[in-house]
Every structure is written in C-alpha cells, then in structure tokens.
Design an enzyme around this catalytic site. Structure first.
Site, PDB file in Angstrom:
ATOM      1  N   ALA A 126       0.787  -1.224   0.000  1.00  0.00           N
ATOM      2  CA  ALA A 126       0.000   0.000   0.000  1.00  0.00           C
ATOM      3  C   ALA A 126       0.824   1.283   0.000  1.00  0.00           C
ATOM      4  O   ALA A 126       0.267   2.363  -0.158  1.00  0.00           O
ATOM      5  CB  ALA A 126      -0.939   0.002   1.204  1.00  0.00           C
ATOM      6  N   ASP A 127       2.143   1.180   0.142  1.00  0.00           N
ATOM      7  CA  ASP A 127       2.970   2.389   0.232  1.00  0.00           C
ATOM      8  C   ASP A 127       4.278   2.196  -0.539  1.00  0.00           C
ATOM      9  O   ASP A 127       5.374   2.249   0.034  1.00  0.00           O
ATOM     10  CB  ASP A 127       3.239   2.689   1.706  1.00  0.00           C
ATOM     11  N   PRO A 128       4.199   1.999  -1.864  1.00  0.00           N
ATOM     12  CA  PRO A 128       5.379   1.620  -2.646  1.00  0.00           C
ATOM     13  C   PRO A 128       6.226   2.800  -3.140  1.00  0.00           C
ATOM     14  O   PRO A 128       6.337   3.043  -4.322  1.00  0.00           O
ATOM     15  CB  PRO A 128       4.775   0.862  -3.823  1.00  0.00           C
TER      16      PRO A 128
END
Length: 96
Positions: free
Chosen positions: A76-78
């Site tokens: 979710a936070d790439p």
C-alpha cells in the site's frame, strides 16, 4: 501484528518472483506496538550506480504489475524509501 501478517501474505502471494524479497518477521519479538523484522543489508535507490538503479526500477515496475494484474495483493505504500536493493540484487520491500 497486522503488519507482520500483511507482509507474510504478500510474500506468499509473490513467492513466484525470484528477485523479490520481503523481510521475515520475528514472532517472539512482536507486540501490539512493536514489529520486529529480520535485518536485510541493502542500499536505497539513491545510493546505487545508474545501471543498478535501472535494474531496481525495472524490478519495481514488474512487481507493481504482478500485484495489480496477477495476485491482487498490493503493497500500500510503494515509494523508494520503502525499497532496498539487497547485496544479491533482489528488490526488498519494506513497511507493510
């Protein structure tokens, strides 16, 4: 604990990608407020020479497509701060 479960689920779903690495959690050291993962030696994108930067970015794009088009399980936070290039050339994803 939820973050450790997310990382485990992501790792299992993407185990078919040989150049992807997700740190293992250390269950005995996890509490409701502390997540403990294995230490992985690696370098950030900004620390790499240009050829390795291109390789890391290519691997990151491939992994993103696998998440979206194959497994449906996504990190979710790439952003590049959550990615390392380990000493064997694998893309390591952090912070699930």
């Amino acid at each position: 604990r939820r973050e450790a479960e997310n990382a485990r689920e992501f790792a299992e779903a993407h185990a078919h990608i040989p150049y992807l690495r997700v740190p293992d959690s250390i269950p005995d050291l996890i509490t409701t407020r502390v997540l403990t993962l294995e230490w992985i030696d690696g370098r950030k994108l900004t620390e790499l020479p240009s050829a390795e930067q291109r390789d890391m970015v290519r691997k990151g794009i491939d992994v993103c497509f696998a998440q979206l088009l194959s497994t449906g399980i996504v990190h979710a936070d790439p952003h590049y701060g959550n990615m390392l290039y380990d000493n064997s050339g694998k893309l390591t994803l952090l912070d699930f």
